[in-house]
Design a protein around this motif. Structure first.
Motif, PDB file in Angstrom:
ATOM      1  N   ASP A  24       0.825  -1.205   0.000  1.00 47.33           N
ATOM      2  CA  ASP A  24       0.000   0.000   0.000  1.00 47.33           C
ATOM      3  C   ASP A  24       0.864   1.263   0.000  1.00 47.33           C
ATOM      4  O   ASP A  24       0.694   2.154   0.834  1.00 47.33           O
ATOM      5  N   LEU A  25       1.768   1.341  -0.965  1.00 48.37           N
ATOM      6  CA  LEU A  25       2.715   2.453  -1.027  1.00 48.37           C
ATOM      7  C   LEU A  25       2.111   3.650  -1.756  1.00 48.37           C
ATOM      8  O   LEU A  25       1.559   3.518  -2.847  1.00 48.37           O
ATOM      9  N   TYR A  26       2.258   4.824  -1.119  1.00 50.26           N
ATOM     10  CA  TYR A  26       1.854   6.093  -1.722  1.00 50.26           C
ATOM     11  C   TYR A  26       3.067   7.020  -1.722  1.00 50.26           C
ATOM     12  O   TYR A  26       3.724   7.178  -0.683  1.00 50.26           O
ATOM     13  N   VAL A  27       3.366   7.613  -2.870  1.00 47.79           N
ATOM     14  CA  VAL A  27       4.420   8.617  -2.968  1.00 47.79           C
ATOM     15  C   VAL A  27       3.821   9.833  -3.664  1.00 47.79           C
ATOM     16  O   VAL A  27       3.496   9.773  -4.854  1.00 47.79           O
ATOM     17  N   HIS A  28       3.665  10.917  -2.919  1.00 49.71           N
ATOM     18  CA  HIS A  28       3.080  12.139  -3.455  1.00 49.71           C
ATOM     19  C   HIS A  28       4.075  13.281  -3.346  1.00 49.71           C
ATOM     20  O   HIS A  28       4.821  13.383  -2.360  1.00 49.71           O
ATOM     21  N   PHE A  29       4.092  14.139  -4.367  1.00 48.73           N
ATOM     22  CA  PHE A  29       4.998  15.286  -4.406  1.00 48.73           C
ATOM     23  C   PHE A  29       4.198  16.584  -4.337  1.00 48.73           C
ATOM     24  O   PHE A  29       3.221  16.757  -5.072  1.00 48.73           O
ATOM     25  N   HIS A  73      14.204  10.002  -2.217  1.00 45.87           N
ATOM     26  CA  HIS A  73      13.381  11.168  -2.510  1.00 45.87           C
ATOM     27  C   HIS A  73      13.704  12.312  -1.558  1.00 45.87           C
ATOM     28  O   HIS A  73      14.103  12.093  -0.407  1.00 45.87           O
ATOM     29  N   ASN A  74      13.512  13.532  -2.041  1.00 44.71           N
ATOM     30  CA  ASN A  74      13.728  14.726  -1.227  1.00 44.71           C
ATOM     31  C   ASN A  74      12.622  14.820  -0.174  1.00 44.71           C
ATOM     32  O   ASN A  74      11.450  14.978  -0.529  1.00 44.71           O
ATOM     33  N   PRO A  75      12.958  14.749   1.112  1.00 45.10           N
ATOM     34  CA  PRO A  75      11.907  14.760   2.136  1.00 45.10           C
ATOM     35  C   PRO A  75      11.171  16.087   2.247  1.00 45.10           C
ATOM     36  O   PRO A  75      10.112  16.160   2.867  1.00 45.10           O
ATOM     37  N   ARG A  76      11.727  17.146   1.650  1.00 50.94           N
ATOM     38  CA  ARG A  76      11.088  18.451   1.784  1.00 50.94           C
ATOM     39  C   ARG A  76       9.784  18.558   1.017  1.00 50.94           C
ATOM     40  O   ARG A  76       8.903  19.325   1.396  1.00 50.94           O
ATOM     41  N   ASN A  77       9.669  17.838  -0.072  1.00 51.14           N
ATOM     42  CA  ASN A  77       8.443  17.953  -0.862  1.00 51.14           C
ATOM     43  C   ASN A  77       7.791  16.608  -1.157  1.00 51.14           C
ATOM     44  O   ASN A  77       6.949  16.505  -2.044  1.00 51.14           O
TER      45      ASN A  77
END
Length: 355
Positions: A24-29, A73-77
């Protein structure tokens, strides 16, 4: 700031039968235009010694998924939710220090653009030797010898001399081999190859794929190959995951997906591939339209705006209800068509194109 599902504590032991388990992986920018839902509820498993091929158009979430596995991934965004468990260790929420202990030693990535991934300021040998020194405590002399040995294994001629060359002195195929050597120098248990044959001629492509296979047989590593080239998948993978709009729309063995696909998107991908043994009178059938914007993906099935079979589903479900995959361990596709409808379409329209 990044929102993670676990706190940045020591990676905890998690009961998992698979070597790599993504659930159940979600990666949002976060962007100025809104939230990009690059990966939107993805689950898959990978066993030791096996190869998973991830295929789909550009923007489908293939590379984003695997960069999340490595924590790059950049944790800031970036907002990441879900579980990523590698050999019993939870990676989601692990600190940068903890991930650095695993990168190179436990998991490694072969990047798509080897010229951009290799530093122009250091020799190829030094860049291969550096992770070996870091993870094993080897001396510079030992690490250099290991770099020479790795260059020899990946087929670089005269490795004792080429170890001191810079990346620009290597051809494209040689740089890709050097990238493989750098990724495998510490014998990682998981290797992620992102478009490993892009921009290489056919002969070099075959050599790179054979090299990955032979090194896997030596080390028993699990391999993920990210590509849009179905020929690469057919040659190297054991399992296939077809991605579209940040989701898995079909999965199965290579034989199942290549010879008996179930999803309209898979039908489109296979129908658009030229075949040497096909009649010249059989036209290639491109997929109409373009992939959806991940800022505002369409409701229901994300493929329905491009699908030529959505009118066969009663009640307009394709436009309103998101189809789900069966259990993560099972063969299946995320499509509202019934099994009878899928078989009918495949037999009458798709199979003749694939002969």
């Amino acid at each position: 700031m990044s929102t993670l599902s676990q706190s940045a504590a020591e990676p905890s032991a998690a009961p998992a039968s698979s070597f790599l388990s993504v659930t159940d992986l979600y990666v949002h920018f976060a962007t100025e235009d809104g939230t990009v839902k690059a990966v939107d509820g993805l689950s898959f498993d990978l066993e030791r010694g096996s190869t998973l091929g991830i295929v789909g158009e550009s923007g489908s979430g293939k590379s984003v998924t695997n960069l999340a596995v490595l924590g790059l991934h950049n944790p800031r965004n970036t907002t990441i939710r879900g579980e990523i468990v590698l050999d019993g260790q939870e990676l989601t929420g692990a600190s940068e220090r903890q991930l650095n202990r695993l990168r190179g030693k436990k998991m490694a990535m072969i990047f798509q653009d080897s010229l951009a991934a290799l530093s122009p300021f250091y020799t190829v040998g030094r860049q291969i030797a550096e992770p070996f020194m870091k993870h094993t405590g080897a001396s510079r002399r030992e690490a250099r010898a290991r770099a020479v040995d790795m260059l020899r294994k990946v087929g670089i001629p005269q490795p004792e001399l080429r170890v001191d060359d810079y990346p620009h002195q290597f051809s494209g195929g040689m740089r890709q081999r050097a990238m493989i050597a750098m990724a495998l120098v510490c014998d990682p248990d998981l290797v992620i190859a992102d478009e490993p044959t892009t921009a290489l001629d056919v002969t070099v492509q075959a050599q790179i794929l054979d090299l990955l296979k032979s090194l896997q047989q030596e080390t028993g590593a699990a391999i993920i190959i990210i590509t849009h080239d179905l020929g690469v998948i057919a040659k190297t993978a054991d399992q296939v995951m077809v991605m579209y709009a940040g989701r898995c729309v079909e999965r199965g063995t290579v034989k199942e997906v290549m010879h008996h696909p179930q999803h309209p998107y898979s039908w489109g991908l296979l129908s658009s591939v030229p075949r040497l043994d096909s009649s010249v009178e059989i036209p290639l059938v491109p997929i109409p339209g373009a992939p959806p914007s991940l800022l505002a993906p369409p409701p229901g099935c994300p493929f329905h705006p491009r699908c030529g079979f959505s009118d066969r589903v009663p009640g307009g479900a394709c436009h309103t209800v998101r189809p789900e995959l069966p259990d993560a361990q099972q063969r299946g596709s995320a499509c509202h068509l019934t099994e009878t409808q899928k078989e009918s379409v495949f037999t009458e329209q798709i199979r003749p194109r694939l002969r």
